[in-house]
Design a protein around this motif. Sequence first.
Motif, mmCIF file in Angstrom:
data_model
loop_
_atom_site.group_PDB
_atom_site.id
_atom_site.type_symbol
_atom_site.label_atom_id
_atom_site.label_comp_id
_atom_site.label_asym_id
_atom_site.label_seq_id
_atom_site.Cartn_x
_atom_site.Cartn_y
_atom_site.Cartn_z
ATOM 1 N N CYS A 41 -2.852 5.291 8.025
ATOM 2 C CA CYS A 41 -2.197 5.908 7.541
ATOM 3 C C CYS A 41 -2.946 5.616 5.527
ATOM 4 C CB CYS A 41 -1.401 5.894 6.950
ATOM 5 S SG CYS A 41 -0.188 5.864 7.997
ATOM 6 N N SER A 42 -3.513 4.520 5.360
ATOM 7 C CA SER A 42 -3.892 3.933 3.976
ATOM 8 C C SER A 42 -5.479 4.899 3.819
ATOM 9 C CB SER A 42 -3.807 2.249 3.714
ATOM 10 O OG SER A 42 -4.871 1.874 4.826
ATOM 11 N N ALA A 46 -4.360 10.312 3.931
ATOM 12 C CA ALA A 46 -4.037 11.231 3.435
ATOM 13 C C ALA A 46 -5.442 12.299 2.941
ATOM 14 C CB ALA A 46 -3.973 10.234 2.488
ATOM 15 N N LEU A 107 2.019 7.623 2.629
ATOM 16 C CA LEU A 107 1.402 8.502 3.072
ATOM 17 C C LEU A 107 2.037 9.957 2.941
ATOM 18 C CD1 LEU A 107 -1.007 10.383 5.243
ATOM 19 C CD2 LEU A 107 0.265 10.034 7.212
#
Length: 246
Positions: A41-42, A46, A107
């Motif tokens: 997600c990090s 994105a 996200l």
Amino acid sequence: MKELEQLLTASAIQDANWALDLLAHMSTNDDDAVEAANEACSAILAHPDAVAHPRWPELVEAAINASRDFEDVAEEVYGERISFEDDEGGLCQGFDGYSTTYSVAELLGVKAARAHPQWFDLVLKLIEMSDCPGHQALISEDVILPAMLADHPQWAQLIPHLIESDPYAFIGELLPLSQVLSHPNLMQWTLPIKSYVMMVRALILPDVAAHDRWRELALLVKDQPNIRGDCDFPILQKLLQERGLE
């Protein structure tokens, strides 16, 4: 299957097996899955190329589902299954380390994610997971507020779901905003929470008290018996008296 680190770069997205390998890392039903989901997600989900990938919604849903069940973790830590509400050993205080909802919220708060046609459905899945003890992500702050400020066409449709799962976040963080105060559904949204003590605190905020809709909200709230014992009620009562409502 490639190592997780090899999947967290923009160039890796072009590989035919990228999504399948990442899904495998996030689906092991253990702490490794939590770590993989949070890192994905990090670090990569994105990225515009990731969001454009046909399996992006599946990857985000897998990240949500990677959150551990509290009783499963309690059994590993304590040797017995204990609910979040009954825990006295401290696991409940640090359970965010077993959750992915916080990183998924961040996200889904980014511009590229909001542009995806399945963004709304994914936010609903996140809200559903966040309604479980130990998984309370900052959805109002990280997801709905950015969508509201960006004038996303579906932000208002999320409000009833947020109120159902976390009314305090709505009252404390979103209700005082002009976009919410001016929305045609304002009274429909606030009707189920009119007796909440936090409504008193919202109504005495300067921006709320100065808004044209304050009178409607005040009339909805003022006769709720439980709010009159709140320490902030005298301030609201003074406003009510000054404005001829009491």
